[in-house]
Structures are given as C-alpha cells and as structure tokens.
Write a protein that holds these residues in place. Structure first.
Motif, PDB file in Angstrom:
ATOM      1  N   VAL A 279     -42.704  13.422  16.523  1.00 22.72           N
ATOM      2  CA  VAL A 279     -43.966  12.783  16.885  1.00 22.72           C
ATOM      3  C   VAL A 279     -45.136  13.618  16.388  1.00 22.72           C
ATOM      4  CG1 VAL A 279     -43.046  11.650  18.946  1.00 22.72           C
ATOM      5  CG2 VAL A 279     -44.004  13.957  19.131  1.00 22.72           C
ATOM      6  N   ASP A 280     -46.323  12.977  16.341  1.00 20.96           N
ATOM      7  CA  ASP A 280     -47.544  13.728  16.061  1.00 20.96           C
ATOM      8  C   ASP A 280     -48.085  14.269  17.380  1.00 20.96           C
ATOM      9  OD1 ASP A 280     -49.436  11.857  17.372  1.00 20.96           O
ATOM     10  OD2 ASP A 280     -48.870  10.498  15.764  1.00 20.96           O
ATOM     11  N   THR A 281     -49.076  15.133  17.318  1.00 24.27           N
ATOM     12  CA  THR A 281     -49.626  15.703  18.546  1.00 24.27           C
ATOM     13  C   THR A 281     -50.985  15.107  18.908  1.00 24.27           C
ATOM     14  OG1 THR A 281     -50.475  17.557  17.232  1.00 24.27           O
ATOM     15  CG2 THR A 281     -48.382  17.878  18.377  1.00 24.27           C
ATOM     16  N   GLU A 282     -51.383  14.037  18.218  1.00 24.21           N
ATOM     17  CA  GLU A 282     -52.605  13.321  18.586  1.00 24.21           C
ATOM     18  C   GLU A 282     -52.278  12.170  19.525  1.00 24.21           C
ATOM     19  OE1 GLU A 282     -56.144  10.580  16.589  1.00 24.21           O
ATOM     20  OE2 GLU A 282     -54.465  11.285  15.364  1.00 24.21           O
ATOM     21  N   LYS A 283     -51.225  11.412  19.164  1.00 21.67           N
ATOM     22  CA  LYS A 283     -50.859  10.222  19.945  1.00 21.67           C
ATOM     23  C   LYS A 283     -49.447  10.297  20.520  1.00 21.67           C
ATOM     24  CE  LYS A 283     -53.562   7.355  16.739  1.00 21.67           C
ATOM     25  NZ  LYS A 283     -53.484   6.228  15.761  1.00 21.67           N
ATOM     26  N   PHE A 284     -48.670  11.268  20.055  1.00 24.08           N
ATOM     27  CA  PHE A 284     -47.250  11.364  20.395  1.00 24.08           C
ATOM     28  C   PHE A 284     -46.519  10.083  20.000  1.00 24.08           C
ATOM     29  CE2 PHE A 284     -49.386  14.595  22.762  1.00 24.08           C
ATOM     30  CZ  PHE A 284     -48.608  15.695  22.459  1.00 24.08           C
ATOM     31  N   GLN A 285     -46.930   9.621  18.829  1.00 28.53           N
ATOM     32  CA  GLN A 285     -46.337   8.440  18.228  1.00 28.53           C
ATOM     33  C   GLN A 285     -45.205   8.857  17.301  1.00 28.53           C
ATOM     34  OE1 GLN A 285     -48.515   4.513  16.997  1.00 28.53           O
ATOM     35  NE2 GLN A 285     -48.770   5.966  15.346  1.00 28.53           N
ATOM     36  N   THR A 299     -40.002  16.004  19.609  1.00 28.61           N
ATOM     37  CA  THR A 299     -40.164  17.348  19.056  1.00 28.61           C
ATOM     38  C   THR A 299     -41.396  17.388  18.170  1.00 28.61           C
ATOM     39  OG1 THR A 299     -39.073  19.160  17.864  1.00 28.61           O
ATOM     40  CG2 THR A 299     -38.693  16.942  17.032  1.00 28.61           C
ATOM     41  N   TYR A 300     -42.064  18.528  18.165  1.00 29.06           N
ATOM     42  CA  TYR A 300     -43.241  18.777  17.333  1.00 29.06           C
ATOM     43  C   TYR A 300     -43.467  20.278  17.339  1.00 29.06           C
ATOM     44  CZ  TYR A 300     -45.373  18.692  22.002  1.00 29.06           C
ATOM     45  OH  TYR A 300     -45.656  18.913  23.334  1.00 29.06           O
ATOM     46  N   PRO A 301     -44.265  20.807  16.418  1.00 30.15           N
ATOM     47  CA  PRO A 301     -44.486  22.262  16.387  1.00 30.15           C
ATOM     48  C   PRO A 301     -45.025  22.768  17.725  1.00 30.15           C
ATOM     49  CG  PRO A 301     -45.279  21.261  14.366  1.00 30.15           C
ATOM     50  CD  PRO A 301     -44.924  20.129  15.276  1.00 30.15           C
ATOM     51  N   GLY A 302     -44.375  23.766  18.259  1.00 29.44           N
ATOM     52  CA  GLY A 302     -44.809  24.342  19.527  1.00 29.44           C
ATOM     53  C   GLY A 302     -44.283  23.628  20.762  1.00 29.44           C
ATOM     54  N   LYS A 303     -43.395  22.672  20.588  1.00 33.13           N
ATOM     55  CA  LYS A 303     -42.873  21.896  21.713  1.00 33.13           C
ATOM     56  C   LYS A 303     -42.250  22.793  22.782  1.00 33.13           C
ATOM     57  CE  LYS A 303     -40.969  18.536  24.144  1.00 33.13           C
ATOM     58  NZ  LYS A 303     -41.710  17.497  24.857  1.00 33.13           N
ATOM     59  N   ARG A 304     -42.572  22.478  24.058  1.00 26.74           N
ATOM     60  CA  ARG A 304     -41.945  23.138  25.188  1.00 26.74           C
ATOM     61  C   ARG A 304     -41.405  22.058  26.121  1.00 26.74           C
ATOM     62  NH1 ARG A 304     -42.140  26.572  22.150  1.00 26.74           N
ATOM     63  NH2 ARG A 304     -43.047  28.677  22.294  1.00 26.74           N
ATOM     64  N   LYS A 305     -40.161  22.196  26.507  1.00 27.58           N
ATOM     65  CA  LYS A 305     -39.529  21.186  27.360  1.00 27.58           C
ATOM     66  C   LYS A 305     -39.845  21.462  28.820  1.00 27.58           C
ATOM     67  CE  LYS A 305     -35.789  19.771  24.299  1.00 27.58           C
ATOM     68  NZ  LYS A 305     -34.344  19.484  24.167  1.00 27.58           N
ATOM     69  N   LEU A 306     -41.070  21.130  29.183  1.00 33.36           N
ATOM     70  CA  LEU A 306     -41.538  21.284  30.557  1.00 33.36           C
ATOM     71  C   LEU A 306     -42.075  19.945  31.048  1.00 33.36           C
ATOM     72  CD1 LEU A 306     -43.483  24.657  30.174  1.00 33.36           C
ATOM     73  CD2 LEU A 306     -41.283  24.336  31.319  1.00 33.36           C
ATOM     74  N   ILE A 307     -41.890  19.660  32.337  1.00 34.85           N
ATOM     75  CA  ILE A 307     -42.386  18.404  32.886  1.00 34.85           C
ATOM     76  C   ILE A 307     -43.894  18.299  32.715  1.00 34.85           C
ATOM     77  CG2 ILE A 307     -42.679  17.092  35.023  1.00 34.85           C
ATOM     78  CD1 ILE A 307     -39.989  18.199  35.953  1.00 34.85           C
ATOM     79  N   LEU A 308     -44.613  19.403  32.934  1.00 34.53           N
ATOM     80  CA  LEU A 308     -46.067  19.344  32.846  1.00 34.53           C
ATOM     81  C   LEU A 308     -46.529  19.044  31.419  1.00 34.53           C
ATOM     82  CD1 LEU A 308     -47.492  22.202  31.603  1.00 34.53           C
ATOM     83  CD2 LEU A 308     -46.406  23.096  33.647  1.00 34.53           C
ATOM     84  N   CYS A 309     -45.768  19.487  30.403  1.00 39.93           N
ATOM     85  CA  CYS A 309     -46.097  19.139  29.023  1.00 39.93           C
ATOM     86  C   CYS A 309     -45.866  17.645  28.794  1.00 39.93           C
ATOM     87  CB  CYS A 309     -45.248  19.959  28.058  1.00 39.93           C
ATOM     88  SG  CYS A 309     -45.607  21.726  28.089  1.00 39.93           S
ATOM     89  N   GLY A 310     -44.816  17.104  29.394  1.00 45.20           N
ATOM     90  CA  GLY A 310     -44.558  15.674  29.284  1.00 45.20           C
ATOM     91  C   GLY A 310     -45.680  14.854  29.893  1.00 45.20           C
ATOM     92  N   PHE A 311     -46.285  15.342  30.970  1.00 46.72           N
ATOM     93  CA  PHE A 311     -47.415  14.636  31.576  1.00 46.72           C
ATOM     94  C   PHE A 311     -48.590  14.558  30.597  1.00 46.72           C
ATOM     95  CE2 PHE A 311     -46.120  15.968  36.177  1.00 46.72           C
ATOM     96  CZ  PHE A 311     -45.102  15.028  36.155  1.00 46.72           C
ATOM     97  N   GLU A 313     -48.366  14.687  27.315  1.00 45.36           N
ATOM     98  CA  GLU A 313     -47.974  13.783  26.238  1.00 45.36           C
ATOM     99  C   GLU A 313     -48.129  12.329  26.664  1.00 45.36           C
ATOM    100  OE1 GLU A 313     -44.630  17.111  24.980  1.00 45.36           O
ATOM    101  OE2 GLU A 313     -43.989  15.088  25.542  1.00 45.36           O
ATOM    102  N   ALA A 314     -47.755  12.025  27.899  1.00 47.58           N
ATOM    103  CA  ALA A 314     -47.867  10.660  28.411  1.00 47.58           C
ATOM    104  C   ALA A 314     -49.315  10.207  28.452  1.00 47.58           C
ATOM    105  CB  ALA A 314     -47.243  10.568  29.804  1.00 47.58           C
ATOM    106  N   THR A 315     -50.215  11.119  28.780  1.00 47.51           N
ATOM    107  CA  THR A 315     -51.632  10.779  28.876  1.00 47.51           C
ATOM    108  C   THR A 315     -52.196  10.383  27.512  1.00 47.51           C
ATOM    109  OG1 THR A 315     -51.879  12.313  30.729  1.00 47.51           O
ATOM    110  CG2 THR A 315     -53.894  11.612  29.595  1.00 47.51           C
ATOM    111  N   LEU A 316     -51.970  11.217  26.505  1.00 47.35           N
ATOM    112  CA  LEU A 316     -52.512  10.909  25.180  1.00 47.35           C
ATOM    113  C   LEU A 316     -51.842   9.677  24.580  1.00 47.35           C
ATOM    114  CD1 LEU A 316     -53.123  14.388  23.500  1.00 47.35           C
ATOM    115  CD2 LEU A 316     -54.592  13.042  25.014  1.00 47.35           C
ATOM    116  N   ALA A 317     -50.555   9.507  24.824  1.00 45.93           N
ATOM    117  CA  ALA A 317     -49.857   8.326  24.324  1.00 45.93           C
ATOM    118  C   ALA A 317     -50.401   7.062  24.978  1.00 45.93           C
ATOM    119  CB  ALA A 317     -48.356   8.458  24.571  1.00 45.93           C
ATOM    120  N   ALA A 318     -50.751   7.126  26.249  1.00 46.41           N
ATOM    121  CA  ALA A 318     -51.288   5.960  26.948  1.00 46.41           C
ATOM    122  C   ALA A 318     -52.611   5.518  26.326  1.00 46.41           C
ATOM    123  CB  ALA A 318     -51.473   6.279  28.429  1.00 46.41           C
ATOM    124  N   TYR A 319     -53.475   6.472  25.998  1.00 49.94           N
ATOM    125  CA  TYR A 319     -54.752   6.111  25.364  1.00 49.94           C
ATOM    126  C   TYR A 319     -54.514   5.464  24.002  1.00 49.94           C
ATOM    127  CZ  TYR A 319     -57.863   8.185  28.812  1.00 49.94           C
ATOM    128  OH  TYR A 319     -58.574   8.435  29.961  1.00 49.94           O
TER     129      TYR A 319
END
Length: 355
Positions: A279-285, A299-311, A313-319
C-alpha cells in the motif's frame, strides 16, 4: 422469485472484524460512509478476541491496560451509532470490479455485495478452524461435524463429543453439561492428555462436573470413524495405552484452535510482498484503486504491526474512500470535540446546544 438474492449494496465493504476493521467503521461513519463487515469467524474481535481475549494490552493510547475482549467491547460500543451490518461466519471468496467501477464481492456462503470501496482488514489472514484430519470426516462437516457453535439448541437430545483442551472446548463442554434447556443426551470431552490450556477456573469447573457425573472426560485422539447409512455413528479413539476403542455419538464438536490463511486474497491480482498487500502511505490504497488494506495485512516502508498503527491507517483510508464514494462532496475537516454535525452522527449533545 430470482434464483439468487440481489447483491447487498454498500459504500464500503470491510473484510475483517478485528479492532482495525471495527475502527474503520467509526472513521467511515464520521464521514457519512455506510459499511458492511464480513468476517470468517462467528464473532467479532479478530485476533485479540480469538487468540488473547483475556491477555492485557498496554499500548492503546489513553488506556493504560485492557484485555483483548475489553478493547473489542469498547470498539463495538463506539461504532454502535453507525449501525454497521455484520456478516459473521462468511469467508470472502471472490472479488471482481464491475463496469460501473464498483466491486462485486462474494462469500463462500453465496452472499454477494456491490461495494464502492473495499477495506481489507484481515490481519494476518482469515482465521479458519484447524481441521481434524481423519479420513471420511470432511464430508460430514456442518451435518454432524462442527468447528463452531452457531445454534446450541441443535444438539438437544444428542450424544455430543467435544474435542479439544483449550478455553473454547472447556467452555462449551461446561455449557452443554449444565444446560437447562435443549440439553444434549450426554456430553463427553475428549483431549489427547489430562492437561489443558484453559483458564484455571474452567479446568476446576470441568473436573467438578466430571466428578458429579454430569460430564464425561476421556484421554485420547480421534483415529477413525464409523458410519451407518451415511451418518457418523462413532469415532475410534486411540488411548494412551495404544488401544483403540469406539465412542458412539450423534455430533462432534472440534476445537483445535484457529490458523490464519491469506486465502483467496492471494488470487485477486493485488501487489503482494511476502504475503502482505503493498500500500501507499497517503491513502493506504492497494495496487487496485478503491481497495484499501489496513492493519497487519499490509506492508509499506517503516511498517509496524501495532493496533494503534492500524487505527491511523484506517483513518487515512476512510478519508480516501469518502472522496471516491461521494466525489465532489467534500466534507470539511472537523473535530469531534466541537462539530455539531459529528455530534449529531454520534447521537451526543453538542456543547452549544447545552448552553
């Protein structure tokens, strides 16, 4: 009447009802984007709810400590104002873009969706039951062999055997052994050893029921089956002494845990890297416009598998999804602390209205 029900139309289809998928409902709701949610598990919660419901989580902002189940319960309360539609026990099998730009998504149960956007929040993949590998048993699944309980009443009056040594196996064994209504004729718990990976209180309660004669317990492993007239009549149990003996039954419940599988997602022609969606890190598309991937599945550069990171990602993807669902209808960026529009959506009183 048509042979097949019409597809369910939705602005967003979320694949995965774990914490990140649930938070996506919230962010989409604030942007007035409706959502349906599909998950292969029979309940919401994803990995925290299934694998560590009672274990503490310490890195959710503003919550010093909570269990996996408490986090899920809080998220469900948070999304309640948006009345999301859940389709549990459904594994997504097909995804195809239609001529009008929407995505037709189908599940293994035949349910079809037409979605303007798709959010893949499947964690490390769809959690599916670990199957009991005994010749001839697969053909009996959903008839006499079950890996989850959708309707406990269906086992009323039956000789029920439950296989497993974890929380799910013991909890259901206790439930059926103490059921006042729709009780099975008998309940037998079968485990490969006289030791359990379950809550101590559940183990103690199970042993009490065994001592009282309300529950039977046997040590051994399923080694074969016996059928009569196309029905499962008994399982062959291999005991610790190396001897095999038949155990008559009417229904078999197996709880050997869950395993994650990427499944059909791997066949959707989306860019993958080490079984994760790029995915990209602007839209997580993803590589397919309109399909977003959030949480541990991406996956993307700097990805961390944390719930708070997923939150995040969900926010930017929603916009990004809102811009696709309602092009030209730009919603002003607003804060939940002060926006009367957001307060209306959340069903709370605005400070201005309270003055």
């Amino acid at each position: 009447m048509p042979d097949h029900p019409a597809p369910i139309e939705t602005d967003a289809l979320i694949i995965g009802a774990g914490p990140v998928g649930l938070f996506a409902i919230f962010e989409l709701g604030l942007l007035e984007v409706s959502a349906h949610v599909v998950d292969a598990l029979p309940q919401v919660g994803g990995q925290p709810g299934e694998l560590y419901p009672d274990k503490p989580i310490y890195d959710i902002p503003g919550i010093p400590v909570c269990s996996g189940q408490q986090l899920v319960d809080g998220l469900m309360k948070q999304v309640a104002p948006f009345a999301p539609h859940f389709h549990l026990g459904h594994q997504v099998s097909t995804l195809q873009r239609q001529a009008d730009g929407r995505f037709q998504v189908g599940t293994h149960r035949g349910t079809q969706f037409l979605a303007r956007t798709v959010f893949i929040a499947a964690g490390v993949g769809a959690f599916v039951p670990r199957k009991l590998k005994v010749e001839g048993l697969d053909a009996l699944e959903d008839r006499q062999l079950f890996y989850s309980v959708a309707d406990a009443a269906r086992f009323a009056g039956q000789r029920l055997v439950i296989v497993g040594g974890g929380d799910s196996a013991l909890d259901w064994a206790i439930h059926f052994a103490t059921a006042a209504d729709h009780a099975p004729a008998s309940v037998t718990l079968l485990h490969r050893r006289d030791g359990f990976q379950a809550a101590p209180a559940s183990v103690a309660r199970m042993r009490e029921l065994v001592a009282a004669g309300a529950l039977r317990f046997a040590v051994g492993q399923v080694d074969g089956i016996e059928q009569q007239d196309g029905r499962l009549a008994a399982i062959q149990v291999l005991g610790p002494d190396g001897q095999t003996a038949p155990l008559p039954l009417d229904a078999l419940l197996v709880f050997h845990g869950m395993s994650p599988r990427l499944g059909p997602i791997a066949d959707w022609q989306l860019a993958l890297e080490r079984k994760q969606l790029v995915v990209d890190t602007e839209k997580f598309q993803t590589s397919e416009p309109g399909i977003f991937a959030i949480g541990d599945i991406n996956t993307y550069p700097g990805k961390r598998k944390l719930i708070l990171c997923g939150f995040h990602e969900a926010t930017l993807a929603a916009y990004a999804a809102q811009a696709l669902v309602a092009p030209g209808h730009d919603l002003p960026f607003q804060y939940t602390t002060s926006s009367t529009r957001l307060h209306r959506l959340l069903g709370v009183d605005s400070p201005a209205a309270m003055d």
